[in-house]
Design an enzyme around this catalytic site. Structure first.
Site: not given
Ligand code: NAP
Length: 246
Positions: A155, A159
């Site tokens: 990851y 990133k």
């Molecule tokens: P999440 O709640 O797990 O949601 C992930 C989203 O990505 C869902 O809508 C999922 O769709 C979609 N997804 C996953 N694989 C995909 C693919 N191959 N094609 C299209 N859609 C896909 O994650 P989140 O926390 O909201 O994270 C969103 C972004 O923020 C990510 O890039 C993550 O790395 C980044 N981020 C998150 C955090 C954190 O603390 N949460 C911190 C830093 C960065 P489905 O629901 O249809 O599966």
């Protein structure tokens, strides 16, 4: 940037940060294309929220880790709305484990979604943006890509790659009035972080100077800010309550 009449494409908009970004962009006279991979029911909830705020919207199922599906996604959005002004590469997954236990599959899955997916969508959307001589691209990175995180070699590498990609593409596209920036969230309460053990979560929170996890809408506000600017490009905005300071 004037938001009236803009078309926004957000990948991974069915829940979490992607949903919050959509809600932050939802205004009258804005159309939002919501991509999801598998969870149509949750994607429909996002659509209901943005329509309630006065935006137009539609759902687009696609796995952005597949080059052909990412291209078809962009083509479908262009067919439906005629243009893409703002692209938010948000779709992301984790497959956490220590380096010595990490399988090829865990490494590749994370690369394919978090890094390749952003490349495929950006390449496809950029053609239309170049013709229009306008575009705003925001990539959702992570502080793991800035500072590294034990248990997340895959990851963190994806990133960090996304941050390098942001800078390279910002340089390539600046002359066409297309800006490319990244937001690097810290710990944000979503399904992704709910998989962490309670002890690891509590320890991490203790290191956050602001003393709490981020809210998805706080990431949405940062994305909206970067997409609104006509004069910021190639930057990574860290939104993490002070966890990483450079
Ligand atoms: P999440 O709640 O797990 O949601 C992930 C989203 O990505 C869902 O809508 C999922 O769709 C979609 N997804 C996953 N694989 C995909 C693919 N191959 N094609 C299209 N859609 C896909 O994650 P989140 O926390 O909201 O994270 C969103 C972004 O923020 C990510 O890039 C993550 O790395 C980044 N981020 C998150 C955090 C954190 O603390 N949460 C911190 C830093 C960065 P489905 O629901 O249809 O599966």
């Amino acid at each position: 940037m004037e938001w009236k009449g803009r078309v926004v494409l957000i990948t991974g908009a069915s829940r979490g940060i992607g949903r919050a970004i959509a809600e932050c962009m939802a205004d009258r006279d804005v159309a939002i294309a919501l991509n999801y991979r598998s969870d149509e029911m949750q994607a429909r909830v996002t659509l209901e929220h943005i329509v309630a705020k006065g935006a137009d919207g539609a759902l687009f199922q696609a796995d952005v880790s597949q080059s052909d599906q990412a291209k078809a996604l962009v083509d479908d959005v262009l067919k439906r709305f005629g243009r893409i002004d703002v692209l938010v590469n948000n779709a992301g997954i984790t497959r956490d484990t220590l380096l010595l236990r990490m399988s090829d599959e865990q490494w590749l899955q994370v690369m394919e979604t978090n890094l390749n997916g952003a490349f495929y969508c950006t390449r496809a959307a950029t053609k239309a943006m170049m013709k229009a001589r306008f575009g705003r691209i925001v990539n959702i990175a992570s502080i793991a890509g800035v500072a590294g995180n034990a248990g997340q070699a895959n990851y963190s590498a994806a990133k960090a790659g996304l941050i390098g990609f942001t800078k390279a593409v910002a340089r390539e596209l600046a002359s066409r009035n297309i800006t490319v920036n990244a937001v690097a969230p810290g710990l944000v309460d979503t399904d992704m972080t709910s998989k962490m053990g309670r002890a690891a979560y509590d320890t991490l929170i203790q290191s956050v100077p602001l003393g709490r996890a981020g809210r998805p809408e706080e990431i949405g506000e940062a994305v909206r800010f970067l997409a609104s600017s006509d004069y910021i490009t190639g930057q990574t905005l860290v939104v993490d309550g002070g966890l990483v300071m450079e």
